[in-house]
Design an enzyme around this catalytic site. Structure first.
Site, PDB file in Angstrom:
ATOM      1  N   GLY A  96     -65.655  49.344 158.058  1.00  0.00           N
ATOM      2  CA  GLY A  96     -65.195  50.445 157.503  1.00  0.00           C
ATOM      3  C   GLY A  96     -66.503  51.342 157.097  1.00  0.00           C
ATOM      4  N   GLY A 133     -67.576  55.417 155.351  1.00  0.00           N
ATOM      5  CA  GLY A 133     -67.338  56.843 154.869  1.00  0.00           C
ATOM      6  C   GLY A 133     -68.408  57.552 154.274  1.00  0.00           C
ATOM      7  N   GLY A 176     -70.644  55.092 151.667  1.00  0.00           N
ATOM      8  CA  GLY A 176     -71.295  53.953 152.251  1.00  0.00           C
ATOM      9  C   GLY A 176     -70.443  53.231 153.394  1.00  0.00           C
ATOM     10  N   VAL A 189     -68.406  49.424 154.778  1.00  0.00           N
ATOM     11  CA  VAL A 189     -68.024  47.958 154.388  1.00  0.00           C
ATOM     12  C   VAL A 189     -68.381  47.034 155.577  1.00  0.00           C
ATOM     13  CG1 VAL A 189     -66.032  46.729 153.719  1.00  0.00           C
ATOM     14  CG2 VAL A 189     -66.271  48.776 152.731  1.00  0.00           C
ATOM     15  N   LYS A 212     -69.844  45.778 150.410  1.00  0.00           N
ATOM     16  CA  LYS A 212     -69.626  47.064 150.315  1.00  0.00           C
ATOM     17  C   LYS A 212     -71.025  47.697 149.830  1.00  0.00           C
ATOM     18  CE  LYS A 212     -67.504  51.122 147.971  1.00  0.00           C
ATOM     19  NZ  LYS A 212     -66.477  51.616 147.009  1.00  0.00           N
ATOM     20  N   ASP A 240     -58.289  57.644 143.205  1.00  0.00           N
ATOM     21  CA  ASP A 240     -58.578  57.857 144.461  1.00  0.00           C
ATOM     22  C   ASP A 240     -57.156  57.087 145.555  1.00  0.00           C
ATOM     23  OD1 ASP A 240     -59.151  59.388 146.743  1.00  0.00           O
ATOM     24  OD2 ASP A 240     -60.685  57.978 147.383  1.00  0.00           O
TER      25      ASP A 240
END
Length: 815
Positions: free
Chosen positions: A50, A52, A55, A57, A72, A172
């Site tokens: 992952g 974004g 940062g 993952v 993370k 979020d």
């Protein structure tokens, strides 16, 4: 930031430290990495899963504890605040402290945090690795039954509730931040924008402290963080936050998953509604239990204090079947229906001070209109004005001795007015219905009158469903709503009418005392008879008679039953009984829009089209989604030579979603022939509709000059006999008369008119007296006799009661 710890491949690059070995020899073979990787601290990186703006993952292996984890990593830019300043050691220490707070969330619905470490590549959060998909990916993979979707969201909601219990806000929440494991419940992840709240009443939406940020740059007061699509109004405004922001985001996401669309778009009007007016109406084509819809609407309230008192309260409302009943609807043994005591509070006003009187006028209009509805007791305006500033439903209900209140807001913005009305149960304080209405402030008194009627009719429909649905399960109500939506479609076929009837019968089987499906089944069965091919006529004629009789026997208190009975009687020529049922329907529900429309259509046929047009306009004011009656008003203008009004209304009718396209084409075809415009008649574009294809083909074929009169007559007769219902056969014969008269086959035209009259359902005095194509026939004795018989039938529709007095619900005269 899409940094969910769920993997689908991709190598990590540009990390500072390489691993020299894949792991210790003590690792189990199935867990031991089989290729060389890169190392962060003691963790062996396997892949990136992952990334974004904040940062990335990584999936990694922890050789010390022999398990896979998710790491993370924050980008270097993420180690700055939102103004670009580097975070000091105190700020980084606080990130560690907040991560420790998150570690308290030992809950199966939250991705666990194992550790937070400072490494050569920066701050690293070590988290539970979940093998599976994000909720967003799960929703996109297939169409899941709505209960399964709701269950997944409720599991995620439990994670939010657990965070709130530890004084944490997520800020979020969205489907991409929820993980669906291969086994086990959904888990909330990505608390990168989480905030700590003081450990006071963390479940209360009145907790408005502004905490600092976890796992992301710190924000200062007034700065906005989150995903705009899911942010609460107070979040958009940069105001103080509470757990209610997570509740709001949860409801936006669930609304989106249930309907396929977000409740709000990026348009200026929708953003205004988000901040000031609450959510839009629930889509009519999406069938969900009323309790689910009501729970979501309350969770999307503009004011956080109007939302649910806690996340757990919202989840309980979404899953508690008993909440689908309306506790304030009490049975009245003497009448067989529910008694309802309501109070209409003065609406809140936003706009120029000189127009503030509109709210009092609107409340008075609503009280007057609702008080006319049978079985409804409404408090007078004098009793409610003192509570203009009081919006605690329980307090008002106790003071006034009512079971529910109606309140809302009126927004004036330039020449536009928006009214938001809501129905609130005073026993629970829950909002069970809400809707928005808009109009232009061109004539304030006209607007006030029309808007009050619209609100009153919408409330009547909602109250009727609540009252009668209180005895039914959610599944029974859903079957009823599915069937009702089918019958309201503009593209009805025999197949989907059969489906609608089956839904109504299923609802009745599940809830034998649920009356609404009986009325709806009667309406659908009469409609099924109307559109049945000739070979199916007799069975559906008997089925319609049986359905209407059963509804009259067991659901005679419903206005909908009497409208279905009126339609049935018209279809077989029972006009006095039809008028009696229409009068009864409007006595029960004076604002019943569909009854006003049907009465207006009959009056337009019956030679009183001026009065009929008024009823149809009233029906449209009460319910703008109605449209079929506008064709009768259009014909009224065409027959009387009102060219300007005709052209203006024709444009509206062409664009109206509730008017079948084939109906508009058929109308334009006839008007073209009335005025001798053969070129236009031949150029008409006909939509493909199985129910009318045979008839339309016959009408178009008769325009061929090479066809002789005898062949034209046979072609038209075959089309007429394709209909099983006497009223529809009569309509097709009327058009056949016009076509034969246009061809100057006057003897044939008169013979077909005699056949139409013999069905005993020809009511159209207006057509007989005004259609220009019939002028050559009007002096013939047979025509004169038919016209006299039709006038007598028409008089039965015009005289609505025994002494000829105008009923109280009739529309006022217009200039």
């Amino acid at each position: 930031m899409n940094n969910a710890p769920v993997g689908d491949g991709g190598e990590i690059a540009d990390l500072e430290t390489r691993a020299d070995t894949p792991g210790s020899s003590a690792e189990p073979a199935e867990r031991r990495p089989t290729r060389r990787g890169r190392q962060i601290g003691r963790y062996l990186v396997l892949e990136q899963i992952g990334h974004g703006g904040m940062g990335r993952v990584l999936r990694a292996y922890d050789p010390k504890l022999d398990r896979e984890v998710a790491l993370k990593l924050l980008h270097h830019d993420a180690m700055k605040d939102t103004r670009g300043n580097a975070l000091g050691s105190d700020a980084q220490d606080h990130l560690v402290a907040e991560a420790r707070a998150m570690a308290k969330l030992s809950d199966p619905h939250v991705v666990a945090i194992y550790d937070v470490e400072q490494t050569s590549v920066g701050l690293v959060l070590v988290m539970e690795y979940v093998r599976g998909h994000t909720l967003r990916a799960w929703l996109c993979q297939a169409t899941h039954p709505w209960p399964d979707v709701l269950n997944r969201f409720v599991e995620a909601g439990r994670g939010l509730a657990a965070a709130h219990a530890e004084d944490l806000l997520h800020r979020d929440f969205k489907p991409s931040n929820v993980l669906i494991p291969q086994q086990g419940p959904a888990k909330v992840t990505d608390f990168g924008l989480a905030k700590l709240t003081p450990s006071t009443d963390s479940d209360s939406p009145r907790n408005t402290s502004v905490p600092t940020t976890l796992g992301a740059p710190a924000t200062r007061d007034g700065e906005v963080a989150g995903t705009p699509r899911y942010m609460a109004p107070e979040q958009h405004r940069g105001e103080a936050l509470s757990p209610a922001v997570d509740q709001y985001a949860f409801c936006v996401a669930l609304w989106e998953a249930m309907t396929g669309n977000s409740p709000f778009t990026a348009s200026e009007e929708e953003l205004y509604a988000r901040k000031h007016a609450g959510p839009p109406a629930w889509p009519a084509h999406v069938f969900r239990p009323h309790s689910v819809v009501a729970a979501l609407r309350r969770g999307l309230a503009v004011d956080p204090r109007d939302r649910w008192p806690s996340m757990n309260a919202l989840l309980d409302a979404l899953t508690d079947d008993s909440s689908r009943r309306q506790p304030w609807l009490r049975s009245d043994p003497s009448s067989g229906v529910g008694t309802r005591a309501l109070a209409v509070l003065p609406f809140r006003y936003q706009g120029p001070a000189e127009d503030a009187y509109l709210v009092d006028a609107l409340a008075d209009e609503l009280i007057d209109l609702l008080a006319m509805t049978r079985g409804l007791r409404v408090s007078a305006s004098g009793a409610t004005r003192r509570y203009a500033k009081e919006h605690d439903a329980r307090a008002v209900g106790q003071a006034l001795g009512v079971d529910a209140i109606i309140d809302g807001t009126l927004h004036r913005r330039g020449g536009k007015v928006r009214i938001v009305a809501r129905l609130v149960d005073v026993h629970s304080g829950f909002q069970s219905w809400s809707e928005r209405f808009t109009g232009r402030l061109e004539d304030v008194f006209d607007l006030q009158d029309r808007m009050a009627k619209r609100v009153a009719e919408a409330l009547r429909v909602e109250l009727t469903l609540h009252q009668h649905g209180a005895v039914a399960s959610a599944e029974a109500v859903e079957h009823y709503l599915r069937g009702r939506a089918i019958t309201r479609s503009t593209n009805v076929t025999t197949t989907n009418l059969d489906e609608a009837i089956a839904h109504f019968e299923q609802a009745r089987a599940m809830a034998p005392t649920f009356a609404l499906p009986l009325a709806a089944r009667a309406h659908a069965t009469v409609y099924r008879w109307f559109v049945s091919p000739g070979v199916q006529g007799e069975p559906w004629s008997r089925a319609a008679a049986e359905a209407v009789q059963q509804a009259l026997a067991l659901a005679s208190d419903l206005a909908e039953t009497h409208l279905a009975a009126a339609r049935f009687e018209v279809h077989r020529g029972g006009f006095p009984d039809a008028v009696r049922h229409l009068t009864k329907a409007l006595e029960i529900a004076p604002t019943y829009a569909a009854a006003h429309e049907y009465l207006g259509i009959l009056q337009c046929d019956a030679g009183r089209s001026t009065e009929g047009a008024r009823h149809i306009r009233l029906a449209h004011d009460l319910d703008p989604t109605l449209g079929i009656g506008l064709l009768a008003v259009l014909r009224h203008h065409a027959l009387r030579g009102h060219a300007q009004a005709y052209r203006a209304l024709l444009e509206r009718v062409r664009d109206h979603p509730s008017v079948p396209r084939v109906g508009v084409s058929l109308f334009e075809f006839r008007i073209a022939l009335w005025h001798g415009n053969l070129e236009h008649a031949r150029s008409i574009q006909w939509p493909s509709v199985p129910l009318t294809e045979t008839v339309v083909a016959a009408f178009v074929a008769v325009l061929d000059d090479s066809l002789d009169h005898r062949a034209a007559r046979r072609t038209l007769e075959q089309a007429v006999l394709s209909a099983a219902n006497p009223r529809l056969r009569t309509v097709w014969r009327q058009i056949s008369v016009e076509l034969l008269a246009w061809r100057q086959a006057l003897d044939d035209a008169l013979e077909v008119l005699i056949e139409a009259d013999a069905e005993t359902v020809l009511l159209d005095a207006d057509w007989l007296e005004s259609c220009p194509l019939l002028a050559p026939l009007r002096a013939r004795p047979e025509f004169v006799a038919i016209r006299e018989r039709v006038r007598r039938r028409a008089d039965q529709v015009w005289h609505l009661d025994s002494d000829g007095a105008q009923p109280a619900w009739a529309p006022s005269a217009e200039t």
